[in-house]
Structures are given as structure tokens and as C-alpha cells.
Design a protein around this motif. Structure first.
Motif, PDB file in Angstrom:
ATOM      1  N   LEU A  19     -21.287  90.669 -10.071  1.00 41.78           N
ATOM      2  CA  LEU A  19     -22.333  90.763 -11.093  1.00 41.78           C
ATOM      3  C   LEU A  19     -23.544  89.894 -10.768  1.00 41.78           C
ATOM      4  CD1 LEU A  19     -20.225  90.922 -14.370  1.00 41.78           C
ATOM      5  CD2 LEU A  19     -21.629  92.746 -13.369  1.00 41.78           C
ATOM      6  N   ARG A  20     -23.333  88.805 -10.071  1.00 43.25           N
ATOM      7  CA  ARG A  20     -24.479  87.978  -9.663  1.00 43.25           C
ATOM      8  C   ARG A  20     -25.366  88.730  -8.675  1.00 43.25           C
ATOM      9  NH1 ARG A  20     -20.838  83.418  -9.886  1.00 43.25           N
ATOM     10  NH2 ARG A  20     -20.382  83.575  -7.649  1.00 43.25           N
ATOM     11  N   ALA A  21     -24.758  89.496  -7.793  1.00 43.13           N
ATOM     12  CA  ALA A  21     -25.517  90.262  -6.795  1.00 43.13           C
ATOM     13  C   ALA A  21     -25.977  91.610  -7.326  1.00 43.13           C
ATOM     14  CB  ALA A  21     -24.665  90.470  -5.542  1.00 43.13           C
ATOM     15  N   GLU A  22     -25.207  92.176  -8.236  1.00 41.89           N
ATOM     16  CA  GLU A  22     -25.472  93.521  -8.748  1.00 41.89           C
ATOM     17  C   GLU A  22     -25.203  93.515 -10.260  1.00 41.89           C
ATOM     18  OE1 GLU A  22     -26.530  97.609  -8.211  1.00 41.89           O
ATOM     19  OE2 GLU A  22     -26.831  95.776  -7.066  1.00 41.89           O
ATOM     20  N   PRO A  23     -26.185  93.067 -11.070  1.00 41.51           N
ATOM     21  CA  PRO A  23     -25.960  92.895 -12.511  1.00 41.51           C
ATOM     22  C   PRO A  23     -25.547  94.170 -13.236  1.00 41.51           C
ATOM     23  CG  PRO A  23     -27.937  91.743 -11.821  1.00 41.51           C
ATOM     24  CD  PRO A  23     -27.501  92.565 -10.652  1.00 41.51           C
ATOM     25  N   GLY A  24     -25.903  95.316 -12.712  1.00 40.29           N
ATOM     26  CA  GLY A  24     -25.553  96.567 -13.372  1.00 40.29           C
ATOM     27  C   GLY A  24     -24.243  97.171 -12.909  1.00 40.29           C
ATOM     28  N   ALA A  25     -23.475  96.455 -12.104  1.00 37.24           N
ATOM     29  CA  ALA A  25     -22.215  96.991 -11.584  1.00 37.24           C
ATOM     30  C   ALA A  25     -21.239  97.292 -12.716  1.00 37.24           C
ATOM     31  CB  ALA A  25     -21.586  96.013 -10.606  1.00 37.24           C
ATOM     32  N   THR A  26     -20.450  98.325 -12.537  1.00 35.67           N
ATOM     33  CA  THR A  26     -19.395  98.674 -13.484  1.00 35.67           C
ATOM     34  C   THR A  26     -18.054  98.620 -12.756  1.00 35.67           C
ATOM     35  OG1 THR A  26     -19.739 101.027 -13.030  1.00 35.67           O
ATOM     36  CG2 THR A  26     -20.883 100.078 -14.945  1.00 35.67           C
ATOM     37  N   PHE A  27     -16.962  98.504 -13.526  1.00 38.81           N
ATOM     38  CA  PHE A  27     -15.676  98.170 -12.922  1.00 38.81           C
ATOM     39  C   PHE A  27     -14.538  99.031 -13.469  1.00 38.81           C
ATOM     40  CE2 PHE A  27     -18.425  94.510 -12.835  1.00 38.81           C
ATOM     41  CZ  PHE A  27     -18.265  94.008 -11.547  1.00 38.81           C
ATOM     42  N   ALA A  28     -13.496  99.132 -12.673  1.00 41.77           N
ATOM     43  CA  ALA A  28     -12.246  99.759 -13.086  1.00 41.77           C
ATOM     44  C   ALA A  28     -11.119  99.106 -12.299  1.00 41.77           C
ATOM     45  CB  ALA A  28     -12.263 101.265 -12.833  1.00 41.77           C
TER      46      ALA A  28
END
Length: 280
Positions: A96-105
Motif C-alpha cells: 500500500l505504501r508503493a501502490e495506495p490503490g492496491a486491492t487484496f485477496a
């Protein structure tokens, strides 16, 4: 050759989700000739229907990029290496620090846990409805995470991996395997396809020199390098092609079947090698 190890998607499973009759016949011939067959895939156990449909209850499958060993015949989980809950939290923070819009599963030993926004384009990764992802939940801890997924909608998969890979490698192994979607796949830090395949082969008394392996994506790199005869698909990722000693024609040209046929027919003194996707 005593053991054939093959990736699934992009290697023997075509873009339309099918496995060709020629490929099925080549694997059946190899098995009849006494070769051990093991499929080594990034897919979870619940996505093994194409293997069942094509080959029946073939035996053991290495799933989730090496984190899971599954007995297809007995429909039983043999072993699973899971990611520590604390490492999941730290990995998410780094991403999230590198890619704030990342989503997870998260893929567990029992099913899929989806974070908010992850399944917006579910058809691209084959996901379906799953349990809500809560990294600190007792349920997630009890089930055990075998694969942690992170998706970016602003970077390519290679760029996403470059941005976070070095910062993650002390916590998890990290790779990617999906064309057309930026999806990182993380597992236990000691897990990759080559580790699982090495241990499986050793249990059969087979060393790398007696193994032929096929793959097409970055999650196959270690396996292709470890096997004595590693074949990258000509239709695959450039990193896989660079890692392998040999190249097979592309998946749509039945590349794996053609290599196995050549070996089984004993038409060459060494494994057959394609110079490119158009070789016939």
C-alpha cells in the motif's frame, strides 16, 4: 526421462480454457511409458476441473505455486505451507505504501477471501464470490493462507513486481502469472514451484536430470531452471524464455505435446528444441 512436470494455464490450457486432444494423448502416452506426471500450477485446488476433465483422477497436483500438495485421486489435501498472519499484515502495508490503490485477496486451504474492490473484474482472474477478507480474523488464521494476492490498476504486472518485490522478499515469495492483469501472487517465503517439485521428485527417487518441466510465466522461473530439461513456451513471458534451457512451440500449437511426442518416439538423441513459436 522419468518425470514430466507441467504448468497449466498458458502451457497446456489454451486461451479458451481447453486442453487439446493431442495434448491429452501425449500425456497419456507418457504415463503409459512409465513416466510420472505431476501438474505444477498457480491455480488453487478448486480450479482443477480442467485436469479432472482431461485426465481423470491423475494423482498428485502441486497447487498455489508450490504451497499445496493435493491428491487428486483421493481428493485430499496432503500438505500446505501457509503465510504467518503477521507477515500478511506487513506485506499489505508495504504494498500500500508503493501502490495506495492496491486491492487484496487471500486463498486459504478452504476457499477465497476477497478484499473490497478486488473482484471488480472477477472474470479476468476467475474469482467468484468469497468470504470477506479480514487479515486479523480468527477464521483466516484457522484456515491458513496459502496465497496472498495483490492487484494494481495503475501499473503493469512487471512494474508492480519491480516496485515492491525487493521489499517483500524477506516476508513472502512473490511472483506473477496472469497475462492481461496486474496481479501479484505471494506465498510462504520458502515456497516456489521448484521447491515443491524437488521435494516431490526426491520422494520418488528422481533427481533434476531426469525431470522435464514446462512453463510460460515468471512463477515458473525456478522450476524451469531447476529441472534438467526446462522448456519455456514460445508464447510465454520473456523472463520464462530466458530462464529455460529449451523452448517449446506455443500453447496454441500444442507445444508440450510435440516435445513429448518427439521424446517418446525417440527421434532425437536429446530433448527436442524449438527455435520459436512458428516452428513446425
Amino acid at each position: 526421462m522419468r518425470l514430466v512436470a507441467s504448468d497449466l494455464d498458458g502451457t497446456i490450457i489454451r486461451a479458451d480454457g481447453s486442453i487439446s486432444a493431442r495434448t491429452i494423448e501425449a500425456f497419456n502416452r507418457a504415463r503409459a511409458a512409465g513416466m510420472h506426471i505431476v501438474f505444477v500450477t498457480g491455480r488453487p485446488v478448486r480450479w482443477l476441473d480442467p485436469v479432472r476433465d482431461a485426465f481423470g483422477q491423475l494423482g498428485t497436483v502441486i497447487c498455489s505455486n508450490g504451497a499445496v500438495l493435493y491428491d487428486l485421486e483421493a481428493q485430499r489435501l496432503l500438505s500446505a505451507k501457509t503465510i504467518a498472519p503477521a507477515d500478511l499484515v506487513l506485506a499489505q502495508q508495504i504494498i500500500l505504501r508503493a501502490e495506495p490503490g492496491a486491492t487484496f485477496a487471500a486463498e486459504t486451504t478452504r476457499g477465497l477471501h476477497l478484499g473490497e474492490g478486488f473482484a471488480e473484474h472477477s472474470q479476468a482472474v476467475g474469482t467468484e464470490s468469497g468470504t470477506l477478507l479480514e487479515l486479523g480474523s480468527a477464521q483466516l488464521q484457522n484456515e491458513g493462507v496459502v496465497k496472498f494476492l495483490a492487484k494494481s490498476r495503475t501499473r503493469s504486472a512487471d512494474d508492480f513486481l519491480d516496485a515492491v518485490g525487493d521489499s517483500l522478499r524477506h516476508l513472502v515469495s512473490v511472483t506473477h502469472s496472469a497475462f492481461g492483469i496486474s496481479l501479484l501472487e505471494m506465498a510462504h517465503v520458502a515456497v516456489d514451484k521448484s521447491v515443491a517439485l524437488r521435494d516431490y521428485a526426491a520422494g520418488l527417487g528422481i533427481g533434476p536430470a531426469e525431470v522435464i518441466a514446462f512453463g510460460d510465466m515468471p512463477n515458473d522461473l525456478e522450476m524451469l531452471s531447476w529441472a534438467g530439461h526446462g522448456y519455456a513456451m514460445a508464447s510465454g513471458h520473456l523472463a520464462a524464455i530466458a530462464a529455460a534451457s529449451y523452448r517449446a512451440p506455443g500453447v496454441e500449437q500444442d507445444g508440450v505435446a510435440r516435445v513429448l511426442e518427439q521424446i517418446l518416439d525417440r527421434d532425437a538423441s536429446r530433448p527436442w528444441e524449438s527455435s520459436g513459436p512458428d516452428e513446425r
